[in-house]
Design a protein around this motif. Structure first.
Motif, short mmCIF file in Angstrom:
data_model
loop_
_atom_site.label_atom_id
_atom_site.label_comp_id
_atom_site.label_asym_id
_atom_site.label_seq_id
_atom_site.Cartn_x
_atom_site.Cartn_y
_atom_site.Cartn_z
N THR A 18 -27.02 -70.69 17.45
CA THR A 18 -27.28 -69.59 16.52
C THR A 18 -28.76 -69.51 16.20
OG1 THR A 18 -25.07 -69.83 15.57
CG2 THR A 18 -26.68 -68.60 14.27
N TRP A 62 -27.42 -77.10 4.18
CA TRP A 62 -26.22 -76.36 3.81
C TRP A 62 -25.31 -77.25 2.96
CZ3 TRP A 62 -21.02 -77.10 4.60
CH2 TRP A 62 -20.19 -76.03 4.25
N GLY A 121 -25.91 -64.28 5.71
CA GLY A 121 -24.92 -64.26 6.77
C GLY A 121 -24.83 -65.60 7.49
N PHE A 122 -25.98 -66.24 7.67
CA PHE A 122 -26.02 -67.55 8.32
C PHE A 122 -25.30 -68.58 7.47
CE2 PHE A 122 -28.91 -71.13 9.99
CZ PHE A 122 -28.08 -71.39 11.05
N TYR A 123 -25.53 -68.55 6.16
CA TYR A 123 -24.84 -69.45 5.23
C TYR A 123 -23.33 -69.27 5.35
CZ TYR A 123 -23.19 -71.49 0.85
OH TYR A 123 -22.50 -72.23 -0.08
N THR A 176 -21.66 -68.00 7.84
CA THR A 176 -21.22 -68.42 9.18
C THR A 176 -21.00 -69.93 9.22
OG1 THR A 176 -22.36 -66.58 10.24
CG2 THR A 176 -21.89 -68.50 11.62
N ILE A 177 -21.94 -70.67 8.66
CA ILE A 177 -21.80 -72.13 8.62
C ILE A 177 -20.58 -72.51 7.80
CG2 ILE A 177 -22.85 -74.31 7.88
CD1 ILE A 177 -25.61 -72.99 8.38
N GLN A 178 -20.42 -71.85 6.65
CA GLN A 178 -19.28 -72.15 5.77
C GLN A 178 -17.96 -71.91 6.51
OE1 GLN A 178 -19.36 -70.02 2.08
NE2 GLN A 178 -17.54 -71.00 1.31
N ARG A 179 -17.85 -70.78 7.20
CA ARG A 179 -16.61 -70.46 7.92
C ARG A 179 -16.36 -71.46 9.04
NH1 ARG A 179 -12.93 -67.69 5.96
NH2 ARG A 179 -14.51 -66.29 5.27
N ARG A 180 -17.40 -71.82 9.76
CA ARG A 180 -17.26 -72.76 10.87
C ARG A 180 -16.79 -74.13 10.36
NH1 ARG A 180 -18.36 -73.10 16.07
NH2 ARG A 180 -19.37 -71.10 16.20
#
Length: 100
Positions: A33, A54, A81-83, A85-89
Motif C-alpha cells: 500500500t 497504528w 482511509g489508510f488508518y 484500511t489497516i484497522q479493517r485488515r
C-alpha cells in the motif's frame, strides 16, 4: 475461568504491537500500500513503523500525528482511509479464516 485468569490471558498493548509488527502478511500488505501511495520501492522497515504507530494510536487523528514524519506529505483524507484500511485488515486477520 476466573477473572484473574482472564486478566492474565489478556494481551497487553505492547504485546499486540509486537505481534502485529512481526506479522509478515500484514507488513507485506502495508508495504504494498505504501509503495502504491508514495511511489517508492519496497520498505518493510517503514511498513513496520507505520503498523507500530497504528497500534499506538487511539484514533485516525492520533495516527495522522504519529506518522507525520513518515507520510506527512499525504492528504489528510488519504491518511484517514489508510488508518481505516489497516484497522479493517487487522480485524479480518484477528477474526481468523472465513467460515464456509
Amino acid at each position: 475461568r476466573s477473572l484473574f485468569a482472564d486478566a492474565m490471558a489478556a494481551e497487553t498493548k505492547l504485546q499486540r504491537e509486537t505481534r502485529l509488527t512481526g506479522n509478515s502478511d500484514l507488513v507485506s500488505a502495508i508495504d504494498a500500500t505504501l509503495q502504491a501511495m508514495l511511489g517508492q520501492k519496497p520498505n518493510s522497515v517503514l511498513a513496520r513503523k507505520v503498523v507500530g504507530r497504528w497500534c499506538q494510536s487511539a484514533n485516525a487523528q492520533e495516527f495522522k500525528e504519529k506518522i507525520r514524519d513518515y507520510l506527512g506529505r499525504l492528504d489528510e483524507q488519504v491518511l484517514l482511509g489508510f488508518y481505516m484500511t489497516i484497522q479493517r485488515r487487522v480485524e479480518m486477520m484477528e477474526a481468523g479464516p472465513a467460515q464456509t
